[in-house]
Design a protein around this motif. Structure first.
Motif, PDB file in Angstrom:
ATOM      1  N   PHE A   1       0.813  -1.205   0.000  1.00  0.00           N
ATOM      2  CA  PHE A   1       0.000   0.000   0.000  1.00  0.00           C
ATOM      3  C   PHE A   1       0.849   1.258   0.000  1.00  0.00           C
ATOM      4  O   PHE A   1       2.016   1.239   0.367  1.00  0.00           O
ATOM      5  CB  PHE A   1      -0.973   0.018   1.176  1.00  0.00           C
ATOM      6  CG  PHE A   1      -0.326   0.197   2.525  1.00  0.00           C
ATOM      7  CD1 PHE A   1      -0.234   1.455   3.107  1.00  0.00           C
ATOM      8  CD2 PHE A   1       0.165  -0.891   3.219  1.00  0.00           C
ATOM      9  CE1 PHE A   1       0.358   1.625   4.350  1.00  0.00           C
ATOM     10  CE2 PHE A   1       0.754  -0.740   4.462  1.00  0.00           C
ATOM     11  CZ  PHE A   1       0.851   0.523   5.029  1.00  0.00           C
ATOM     12  N   SER A   2       0.221   2.329  -0.429  1.00  0.00           N
ATOM     13  CA  SER A   2       0.790   3.668  -0.294  1.00  0.00           C
ATOM     14  C   SER A   2      -0.269   4.508   0.392  1.00  0.00           C
ATOM     15  O   SER A   2      -1.448   4.141   0.421  1.00  0.00           O
ATOM     16  CB  SER A   2       1.174   4.254  -1.647  1.00  0.00           C
ATOM     17  OG  SER A   2       0.045   4.354  -2.471  1.00  0.00           O
ATOM     18  N   VAL A   3       0.142   5.620   0.967  1.00  0.00           N
ATOM     19  CA  VAL A   3      -0.803   6.469   1.692  1.00  0.00           C
ATOM     20  C   VAL A   3      -0.705   7.913   1.229  1.00  0.00           C
ATOM     21  O   VAL A   3       0.297   8.338   0.659  1.00  0.00           O
ATOM     22  CB  VAL A   3      -0.594   6.408   3.225  1.00  0.00           C
ATOM     23  CG1 VAL A   3      -0.800   5.009   3.751  1.00  0.00           C
ATOM     24  CG2 VAL A   3       0.767   6.928   3.612  1.00  0.00           C
ATOM     25  N   SER A   4      -1.778   8.613   1.497  1.00  0.00           N
ATOM     26  CA  SER A   4      -1.838  10.042   1.225  1.00  0.00           C
ATOM     27  C   SER A   4      -2.466  10.725   2.427  1.00  0.00           C
ATOM     28  O   SER A   4      -3.450  10.229   2.979  1.00  0.00           O
ATOM     29  CB  SER A   4      -2.671  10.298  -0.031  1.00  0.00           C
ATOM     30  OG  SER A   4      -2.734  11.681  -0.291  1.00  0.00           O
ATOM     31  N   MET A   5      -1.889  11.831   2.813  1.00  0.00           N
ATOM     32  CA  MET A   5      -2.434  12.604   3.919  1.00  0.00           C
ATOM     33  C   MET A   5      -3.580  13.474   3.419  1.00  0.00           C
ATOM     34  O   MET A   5      -3.526  14.002   2.312  1.00  0.00           O
ATOM     35  CB  MET A   5      -1.350  13.513   4.513  1.00  0.00           C
ATOM     36  CG  MET A   5      -0.131  12.787   5.039  1.00  0.00           C
ATOM     37  SD  MET A   5      -0.461  11.750   6.471  1.00  0.00           S
ATOM     38  CE  MET A   5      -1.114  12.928   7.631  1.00  0.00           C
ATOM     39  N   LEU A   6      -4.606  13.617   4.234  1.00  0.00           N
ATOM     40  CA  LEU A   6      -5.711  14.513   3.931  1.00  0.00           C
ATOM     41  C   LEU A   6      -5.700  15.628   4.976  1.00  0.00           C
ATOM     42  O   LEU A   6      -5.584  15.362   6.173  1.00  0.00           O
ATOM     43  CB  LEU A   6      -7.040  13.762   3.967  1.00  0.00           C
ATOM     44  CG  LEU A   6      -7.137  12.563   3.014  1.00  0.00           C
ATOM     45  CD1 LEU A   6      -8.443  11.821   3.223  1.00  0.00           C
ATOM     46  CD2 LEU A   6      -7.006  13.019   1.581  1.00  0.00           C
ATOM     47  N   PHE A   7      -5.799  16.879   4.509  1.00  0.00           N
ATOM     48  CA  PHE A   7      -5.681  18.043   5.376  1.00  0.00           C
ATOM     49  C   PHE A   7      -6.948  18.884   5.354  1.00  0.00           C
ATOM     50  O   PHE A   7      -7.666  18.909   4.344  1.00  0.00           O
ATOM     51  CB  PHE A   7      -4.504  18.912   4.915  1.00  0.00           C
ATOM     52  CG  PHE A   7      -3.184  18.202   4.955  1.00  0.00           C
ATOM     53  CD1 PHE A   7      -2.398  18.221   6.097  1.00  0.00           C
ATOM     54  CD2 PHE A   7      -2.719  17.503   3.850  1.00  0.00           C
ATOM     55  CE1 PHE A   7      -1.177  17.565   6.136  1.00  0.00           C
ATOM     56  CE2 PHE A   7      -1.497  16.845   3.877  1.00  0.00           C
ATOM     57  CZ  PHE A   7      -0.721  16.873   5.026  1.00  0.00           C
ATOM     58  N   ASP A   8      -7.194  19.598   6.447  1.00  0.00           N
ATOM     59  CA  ASP A   8      -8.316  20.530   6.469  1.00  0.00           C
ATOM     60  C   ASP A   8      -7.890  21.855   5.835  1.00  0.00           C
ATOM     61  O   ASP A   8      -6.750  21.979   5.378  1.00  0.00           O
ATOM     62  CB  ASP A   8      -8.869  20.714   7.891  1.00  0.00           C
ATOM     63  CG  ASP A   8      -7.878  21.348   8.861  1.00  0.00           C
ATOM     64  OD1 ASP A   8      -6.845  21.935   8.418  1.00  0.00           O
ATOM     65  OD2 ASP A   8      -8.126  21.280  10.078  1.00  0.00           O
ATOM     66  N   ASP A   9      -8.774  22.834   5.841  1.00  0.00           N
ATOM     67  CA  ASP A   9      -8.466  24.108   5.195  1.00  0.00           C
ATOM     68  C   ASP A   9      -7.395  24.911   5.921  1.00  0.00           C
ATOM     69  O   ASP A   9      -6.854  25.869   5.388  1.00  0.00           O
ATOM     70  CB  ASP A   9      -9.730  24.943   4.991  1.00  0.00           C
ATOM     71  CG  ASP A   9     -10.505  25.187   6.271  1.00  0.00           C
ATOM     72  OD1 ASP A   9     -10.099  24.695   7.347  1.00  0.00           O
ATOM     73  OD2 ASP A   9     -11.526  25.896   6.195  1.00  0.00           O
ATOM     74  N   LYS A  10      -7.042  24.494   7.156  1.00  0.00           N
ATOM     75  CA  LYS A  10      -5.954  25.141   7.903  1.00  0.00           C
ATOM     76  C   LYS A  10      -4.652  24.366   7.765  1.00  0.00           C
ATOM     77  O   LYS A  10      -3.716  24.574   8.514  1.00  0.00           O
ATOM     78  CB  LYS A  10      -6.344  25.274   9.369  1.00  0.00           C
ATOM     79  CG  LYS A  10      -7.540  26.182   9.587  1.00  0.00           C
ATOM     80  CD  LYS A  10      -7.937  26.196  11.033  1.00  0.00           C
ATOM     81  CE  LYS A  10      -9.222  27.002  11.177  1.00  0.00           C
ATOM     82  NZ  LYS A  10      -9.869  26.760  12.454  1.00  0.00           N
ATOM     83  N   LYS A  11      -4.650  23.408   6.823  1.00  0.00           N
ATOM     84  CA  LYS A  11      -3.473  22.582   6.532  1.00  0.00           C
ATOM     85  C   LYS A  11      -3.088  21.660   7.691  1.00  0.00           C
ATOM     86  O   LYS A  11      -1.935  21.257   7.836  1.00  0.00           O
ATOM     87  CB  LYS A  11      -2.282  23.440   6.119  1.00  0.00           C
ATOM     88  CG  LYS A  11      -2.595  24.411   4.996  1.00  0.00           C
ATOM     89  CD  LYS A  11      -1.798  24.108   3.778  1.00  0.00           C
ATOM     90  CE  LYS A  11      -1.953  25.167   2.715  1.00  0.00           C
ATOM     91  NZ  LYS A  11      -3.082  25.018   1.853  1.00  0.00           N
ATOM     92  N   GLN A  12      -4.090  21.299   8.514  1.00  0.00           N
ATOM     93  CA  GLN A  12      -3.875  20.357   9.595  1.00  0.00           C
ATOM     94  C   GLN A  12      -4.286  18.962   9.127  1.00  0.00           C
ATOM     95  O   GLN A  12      -5.330  18.806   8.506  1.00  0.00           O
ATOM     96  CB  GLN A  12      -4.701  20.747  10.824  1.00  0.00           C
ATOM     97  CG  GLN A  12      -4.300  22.075  11.434  1.00  0.00           C
ATOM     98  CD  GLN A  12      -2.857  22.071  11.886  1.00  0.00           C
ATOM     99  OE1 GLN A  12      -2.429  21.183  12.618  1.00  0.00           O
ATOM    100  NE2 GLN A  12      -2.095  23.057  11.436  1.00  0.00           N
ATOM    101  N   PRO A  13      -3.477  17.940   9.418  1.00  0.00           N
ATOM    102  CA  PRO A  13      -3.844  16.582   8.995  1.00  0.00           C
ATOM    103  C   PRO A  13      -5.105  16.107   9.707  1.00  0.00           C
ATOM    104  O   PRO A  13      -5.228  16.247  10.921  1.00  0.00           O
ATOM    105  CB  PRO A  13      -2.635  15.736   9.393  1.00  0.00           C
ATOM    106  CG  PRO A  13      -1.810  16.575  10.292  1.00  0.00           C
ATOM    107  CD  PRO A  13      -2.222  17.992  10.139  1.00  0.00           C
ATOM    108  N   ILE A  14      -6.049  15.588   8.925  1.00  0.00           N
ATOM    109  CA  ILE A  14      -7.300  15.114   9.510  1.00  0.00           C
ATOM    110  C   ILE A  14      -7.577  13.636   9.230  1.00  0.00           C
ATOM    111  O   ILE A  14      -8.400  13.024   9.893  1.00  0.00           O
ATOM    112  CB  ILE A  14      -8.502  15.956   9.031  1.00  0.00           C
ATOM    113  CG1 ILE A  14      -8.594  15.958   7.506  1.00  0.00           C
ATOM    114  CG2 ILE A  14      -8.437  17.365   9.596  1.00  0.00           C
ATOM    115  CD1 ILE A  14      -9.880  16.538   6.955  1.00  0.00           C
ATOM    116  N   ALA A  15      -6.894  13.082   8.240  1.00  0.00           N
ATOM    117  CA  ALA A  15      -7.130  11.677   7.895  1.00  0.00           C
ATOM    118  C   ALA A  15      -5.986  11.163   7.035  1.00  0.00           C
ATOM    119  O   ALA A  15      -5.171  11.934   6.525  1.00  0.00           O
ATOM    120  CB  ALA A  15      -8.457  11.538   7.150  1.00  0.00           C
TER     121      ALA A  15
END
Length: 141
Positions: free
Chosen positions: A98-112
């Motif tokens: 597997f590979s992963v990708s970070m998901l960020f909110d509009d404040k550039k904070q990781p959320i998932a």
């Protein structure tokens, strides 16, 4: 057509599992290939932690790495394929990549974290068999 419809259409037909989990490792998204690979229906997987597919002997290390990634917002597995053992619902061990990708909110904070997962159990077993045959061949020379 909206972006979400395109996303759902893509991940409903893609051969790889798409799993999205939140900051606490709780599964938020589980596509049909995740069900095929791991055996859990979306109803069984959603809201559970990734420990349902992580072998017990690796859970602590996995969680430690997961939370470090969420805290820092940086992953070394975005461009690298990671190969690890995993667990099917029926308890058998499987091999995944597997590979992963970070998901960020509009404040550039990781959320998932989103993971794209491929079942490599058959390939892993074939490779193991070939290595065994090669070792036996080299031993007889």
């Amino acid at each position: 057509m909206s972006d979400i419809i395109d996303f759902k259409a893509l991940v409903s037909h893609i051969g790889e599992a798409v799993i999205i989990s939140d900051r606490d490792e709780n599964i938020l998204f589980w596509n049909p290939s995740a069900e095929r690979i791991f055996g859990y229906t979306p109803e069984e997987a959603l809201g559970k932690t990734l420990s349902i597919i992580t072998p017990e002997r690796f859970r602590e290390r996995h969680s430690k790495g997961y939370f470090h990634t969420i805290q820092t917002g940086v992953t070394k597995y975005g461009n690298t394929l990671l190969r690890v053992p995993a667990m099917h619902k029926d308890g058998r061990s499987i091999s995944i990549a597997f590979s992963v990708s970070m998901l960020f909110d509009d404040k550039k904070q990781p959320i998932a974290i989103a993971a794209i997962v491929r079942d490599e159990t058959e390939r892993f077993q074939e490779e193991r068999n070939l290595k065994s045959k090669l070792a036996a061949y080299e031993k007889n020379e």
